[in-house]
Design a protein around this motif. Structure first.
Motif, mmCIF file in Angstrom:
data_model
loop_
_atom_site.group_PDB
_atom_site.id
_atom_site.type_symbol
_atom_site.label_atom_id
_atom_site.label_comp_id
_atom_site.label_asym_id
_atom_site.label_seq_id
_atom_site.Cartn_x
_atom_site.Cartn_y
_atom_site.Cartn_z
ATOM 1 N N ILE A 14 38.797 38.359 31.685
ATOM 2 C CA ILE A 14 38.375 38.394 30.280
ATOM 3 C C ILE A 14 37.901 39.778 29.851
ATOM 4 O O ILE A 14 37.639 40.008 28.676
ATOM 5 N N ALA A 15 37.764 40.684 30.798
ATOM 6 C CA ALA A 15 37.402 42.075 30.514
ATOM 7 C C ALA A 15 37.707 42.840 31.803
ATOM 8 O O ALA A 15 37.943 42.218 32.844
ATOM 9 N N PRO A 16 37.710 44.174 31.762
ATOM 10 C CA PRO A 16 37.990 44.902 33.008
ATOM 11 C C PRO A 16 37.062 44.453 34.149
ATOM 12 O O PRO A 16 35.842 44.475 33.982
ATOM 13 N N LYS A 17 37.661 44.025 35.253
ATOM 14 C CA LYS A 17 36.939 43.582 36.461
ATOM 15 C C LYS A 17 36.158 42.280 36.270
ATOM 16 O O LYS A 17 35.449 41.838 37.183
ATOM 17 N N ILE A 18 36.189 41.681 35.073
ATOM 18 C CA ILE A 18 35.384 40.476 34.827
ATOM 19 C C ILE A 18 36.298 39.265 34.675
ATOM 20 O O ILE A 18 37.252 39.289 33.903
ATOM 21 N N PHE A 19 35.969 38.228 35.458
ATOM 22 C CA PHE A 19 36.817 37.044 35.512
ATOM 23 C C PHE A 19 36.053 35.792 35.105
ATOM 24 O O PHE A 19 34.874 35.638 35.419
ATOM 25 N N GLU A 20 36.774 34.918 34.398
ATOM 26 C CA GLU A 20 36.251 33.596 34.045
ATOM 27 C C GLU A 20 36.984 32.577 34.900
ATOM 28 O O GLU A 20 38.214 32.494 34.868
ATOM 29 N N LEU A 21 36.204 31.808 35.658
ATOM 30 C CA LEU A 21 36.778 30.847 36.606
ATOM 31 C C LEU A 21 36.298 29.454 36.218
ATOM 32 O O LEU A 21 35.091 29.214 36.134
ATOM 33 N N GLY A 75 34.854 40.752 48.644
ATOM 34 C CA GLY A 75 34.642 39.305 48.503
ATOM 35 C C GLY A 75 35.026 38.803 47.129
ATOM 36 O O GLY A 75 35.828 37.867 46.987
ATOM 37 N N THR A 76 34.450 39.418 46.104
ATOM 38 C CA THR A 76 34.785 38.990 44.737
ATOM 39 C C THR A 76 36.236 39.318 44.417
ATOM 40 O O THR A 76 36.876 38.613 43.634
ATOM 41 N N GLU A 77 36.791 40.356 45.053
ATOM 42 C CA GLU A 77 38.197 40.658 44.815
ATOM 43 C C GLU A 77 39.095 39.527 45.341
ATOM 44 O O GLU A 77 40.024 39.084 44.657
ATOM 45 N N SER A 78 38.765 39.027 46.550
ATOM 46 C CA SER A 78 39.575 37.930 47.090
ATOM 47 C C SER A 78 39.411 36.677 46.229
ATOM 48 O O SER A 78 40.345 35.907 46.043
ATOM 49 N N LEU A 79 38.215 36.500 45.668
ATOM 50 C CA LEU A 79 37.981 35.357 44.774
ATOM 51 C C LEU A 79 38.854 35.479 43.528
ATOM 52 O O LEU A 79 39.422 34.495 43.040
ATOM 53 N N SER A 80 38.997 36.714 43.032
ATOM 54 C CA SER A 80 39.732 36.934 41.783
ATOM 55 C C SER A 80 41.230 36.674 41.938
ATOM 56 O O SER A 80 41.947 36.557 40.953
ATOM 57 N N LEU A 81 41.708 36.600 43.178
ATOM 58 C CA LEU A 81 43.141 36.387 43.407
ATOM 59 C C LEU A 81 43.524 34.908 43.418
ATOM 60 O O LEU A 81 44.696 34.561 43.449
ATOM 61 N N LEU A 82 42.503 34.025 43.419
ATOM 62 C CA LEU A 82 42.795 32.589 43.452
ATOM 63 C C LEU A 82 43.438 32.150 42.132
ATOM 64 O O LEU A 82 43.152 32.690 41.066
ATOM 65 N N LYS A 83 44.305 31.128 42.259
ATOM 66 C CA LYS A 83 45.077 30.661 41.100
ATOM 67 C C LYS A 83 44.778 29.183 40.816
ATOM 68 O O LYS A 83 44.174 28.499 41.638
#
Lengths: 260, 307
Positions: A14-21, A75-83
Motif C-alpha cells: 500500500i506504500a513503499p515497503k508497507i504491506f497490508e495483509l 523476516g518481514t521480507e519473507s512475510l511480504s512474499l506470501l500470497k
C-alpha cells in the motif's frame, strides 16, 4: 485457542515497503480490543522469533483481520512474499489494547500516530466512531509517498497530516499538529502510537491527563510475559527494580506510568 | 502413565524427560494459559537471586540464524517473592520443580540454596554458575575449576535437595570444571548454558543488545551441546540434563545418545508455546521407529558403551 494457521485472503503493497495483509481464521473471534497484537511466525525456518505486529482492523462478520507492517529485514521480507491462500502461523491476540469504555458521544478524542505506528489506531478510530466520539486524527509521516489509509481515516473524522519533509500537510512532526488541535479544544481522551519521540511528546503534553494512552513497541521473544525481554522501568519506582512488560502488561500504558 | 518416557534422576522421578529451560518459561504461569503444566517432566523456573533484580537495559534480545541472543540479566522478584508467591502457585500441578539459583557472591548462592529447598515442590536445584549476562557472579563461578569446586562444596553443605550445576560452554576445556564440580559433591550437571555472542545494528553501527553481548541459544548451538555433553559424560558418572537447541523429538534422542538423562527445552518455547507437550507426544512413535524400548534402557546402553 491462541495459535492458528490462518489463511491469507490478500496481501497488497500500500506504500513503499508497507504491506497490508488480510488473514482469515477462527482466531479472529478472540480479537476484541484495538491495540492488541498478533505474534507472527515468518515463513523462514531459520528465523525462530515471532514478529509482534499490531491489529489494524478486525471484521468479525467476515472472520478476517488486517495487519499493516513495514519491511525492515529478512523476516518481514519473507512475510511480504506470501500470497493469497498461503497459510501463516499466528499466535494471539496478545497484550492489552486501548481502553475505550469510558468514551461518551461527542467526546473530543485525539488520535496521534506516527509512521508505522499508525495501523492500530485505525481499528481504534472505528470503535470510537461507533461510540459517536468526535475523533481528531493527527498523523505524522516521513513524506507523502509513505502515507497509507488516508481515505479510511478521513471517513472516520477530522484528519491532519504532518511530514518531515513538508511534502504533505504541515512541515515537521505530529507535535506541531497537536499544538493547533489543542487551540481548538482540549481532548477528553488521547491515544498515541509511533516513535519513542512521538510518545515522549504526548507524555509531556498529557502526563496527568486521566485518559491519555500510549502504545509502545519493543523487541520481544515470547510475546506472552515469560521471557522478560521487553520490560520498561516505572516512573514511580524509586528502587529501580520494578518493571512492566510491554507484551502482556502493555503494549498500551496510560501516560505517567512507564519511563519511555 | 507412559513408562517408556520415565526417567529417574537424583531427587527427580520424571514421568517424561521434557523440562522447560530456566529463563524461557518464567515461573510457569504464562504458559499455564496455553496447556496443563502437569504434562511436563519438570520445570526449571527462572533464575532466583537473594534480592530482587531488574536485569539489563533493553534491547535484551536479538535474532541470529537458527538462534537468538539474550541478555536479560537475571531479572527476578527475589527469593522471598519466589517462595511466597511463585512456587506456591505451581503446587496445584503434579510437577517436581527445579529451582535455578543465581548470585553475585558465594554467600548469596548459599543463602538461596539453604532456603529454596524448603518449598515442598522444589525437588532439585540448578546452580547457575554460567550466566554470561551479569557483571558480577554468574559465569565467573563456572569458568574456574577451583572456584566452581568451592562453591559446589559450600552449597552442598546447606541444601536439602539435590544440586545440579549448570555448566558454561564458554571455556577452553570443560573437563576440569566438570571434574571439580563432581569432586565438590554435586548430584548432577545441566548443560549447556548459552554461548557468548554479539550482533551489530547496521543503521546505528552499534551492538543491538544494550548489554552489547548476549547468550546465543537455539538450534545453532545444538552440535556444540551434543559435543560437550558427550565429552563430559565420558569423564563423570553424574547424570546430565542436556539442553541447547532442542526443537524436535530427534533432538531429544540425540541428546540422550550423547549422554543426557533428561533434557531442557529453551528457545523453542518462543517459536511455539506448545513445543513441550508436542515433544512429549512425538517421542514414543519416534522411539518405536528407532527401536528404542524406553529412555531408561537407552540411558543404560549409552552408559555401557562409553569410550
Amino acid at each position: 485457542m491462541k495459535q492458528e494457521m490462518m489463511t491469507i485472503i490478500s496481501q497488497i503493497k500500500i506504500a513503499p515497503k508497507i504491506f497490508e495483509l488480510i488473514l482469515k481464521g477462527k482466531l479472529v473471534k478472540e480479537m476484541k480490543t484495538p491495540g492488541q497484537f498478533l505474534h507472527i511466525k515468518v515463513p523462514q525456518a531459520d528465523l525462530l522469533l515471532r514478529r509482534p505486529i499490531s491489529l489494524a482492523s478486525i471484521d468479525q462478520k467476515k472472520e478476517t483481520c488486517t495487519v499493516i507492517y513495514r519491511v525492515e529485514g529478512v523476516g518481514t521480507e519473507s512475510l511480504s512474499l506470501l500470497k493469497k491462500n498461503d497459510f501463516l502461523d499466528v499466535m494471539g491476540p496478545l497484550g492489552n489494547g486501548f481502553d475505550t469504555a469510558f468514551v461518551k458521544p461527542n467526546d473530543r478524542v485525539f488520535i496521534i500516530g506516527g509512521g508505522i505506528g499508525v495501523p492500530p489506531l485505525y481499528q481504534l478510530s472505528k470503535e470510537l466512531k461507533q461510540r459517536q466520539a468526535k475523533v481528531v486524527h493527527l498523523l505524522g509521516f516521513a513524506k507523502k509517498e509513505v502515507i497509507f489509509y488516508e481515505e479510511e481515516f478521513r471517513a472516520l473524522g477530522e484528519t491532519y497530516y504532518s511530514t518531515d519533509d513538508g511534502s504533505y500537510g504541515i512541515l515537521g512532526h505530529a507535535g506541531n499538529l497537536l499544538v493547533k488541535a489543542r487551540k481548538v479544544g482540549e481532548p477528553s481522551a488521547v491515544y498515541a502510537c509511533g516513535s519513542n519521540g512521538l510518545l515522549k511528546m504526548v507524555e509531556q503534553n498529557f502526563s496527568t491527563h486521566p485518559h491519555a494512552y500510549l502504545s509502545l513497541e519493543a523487541r520481544m521473544a515470547c510475546g506472552m510475559g515469560a521471557c522478560y525481554a521487553c520490560v520498561c522501568h516505572l516512573q514511580k519506582d524509586e528502587t529501580g527494580t520494578k518493571s512492566k512488560k510491554i507484551c502482556d502488561e502493555g503494549p498500551v500504558f496510560p501516560t505517567g506510568e512507564v519511563i519511555l | 502413565m507412559n513408562n517408556q518416557l520415565k526417567v529417574s534422576l537424583p531427587g527427580l522421578e520424571l514421568k517424561n524427560p521434557i523440562i522447560p529451560a530456566s529463563g524461557c518459561f518464567g515461573f510457569g504461569a504464562e504458559y499455564a494459559k496455553y496447556f496443563d503444566l502437569s504434562c511436563l517432566g519438570s520445570i526449571m523456573i527462572k533464575a532466583t537471586t537473594l534480592e530482587p533484580r531488574f536485569g539489563n537495559a533493553t534491547p535484551r534480545v536479538a535474532e541470529t540464524p537458527s538462534g537468538m541472543l539474550n541478555a536479560i540479566g537475571l531479572q527476578n522478584p527475589g527469593l522471598d517473592v519466589v517462595m511466597s508467591e511463585k512456587l506456591p502457585a505451581l503446587e496445584k500441578y503434579d510437577l517436581p520443580i527445579i529451582a535455578n539459583v543465581a548470585g553475585s557472591c558465594e554467600e548469596d548462592y548459599v543463602a538461596v540454596c539453604a532456603k529454596i529447598g524448603d518449598a515442598p515442590n522444589v525437588k532439585a536445584i540448578e546452580l547457575n554458575i554460567s550466566c554470561p549476562n551479569v557483571k558480577h557472579g554468574g559465569i565467573a563461578f563456572g569458568t574456574d575449576p577451583d572456584v566452581a569446586y568451592e562453591l559446589t562444596k559450600a552449597v552442598m553443605k546447606v541444601t536439602k535437595v539435590p544440586i545440579y550445576v549448570k555448566l558454561s560452554p564458554n571455556v577452553t576445556n570443560i573437563v576440569p570444571i566438570a571434574q571439580a564440580i563432581d569432586a565438590g559433591g554435586a548430584d548432577g550437571l545441566t548443560m549447556i548454558n548459552t554461548l557468548l555472542g554479539m550482533r551489530i545494528d547496521l543503521k546505528t553501527r552499534k551492538p543491538i543488545l544494550a548489554n552489547q553481548t548476549g547468550g546465543l541459544s537455539g538450534p545453532a548451538i545444538k552440535p556444540i551441546a551434543i559435543r560437550l555433553i558427550h565429552q563430559v559424560s565420558q569423564i563423570t558418572d553424574l547424570p546430565i540434563i542436556g539442553m541447547g537447541g532442542i526443537y524436535t523429538a530427534d533432538d531429544v534422542l540425540e541428546m540422550f545418545m550423547a549422554g543426557a538423562s533428561a533434557v531442557a527445552v529453551g528457545t523453542a518455547n518462543f517459536t511455539d508455546p506448545y513445543i513441550c507437550p508436542k515433544l512429549i507426544e512425538a517421542l514414543p512413535q519416534r522411539m518405536e521407529e528407532l527401536g528404542i524400548e524406553s529412555l531408561e534402557q537407552l540411558r543404560k546402553e549409552v552408559r555401557e558403551n562409553r569410550r
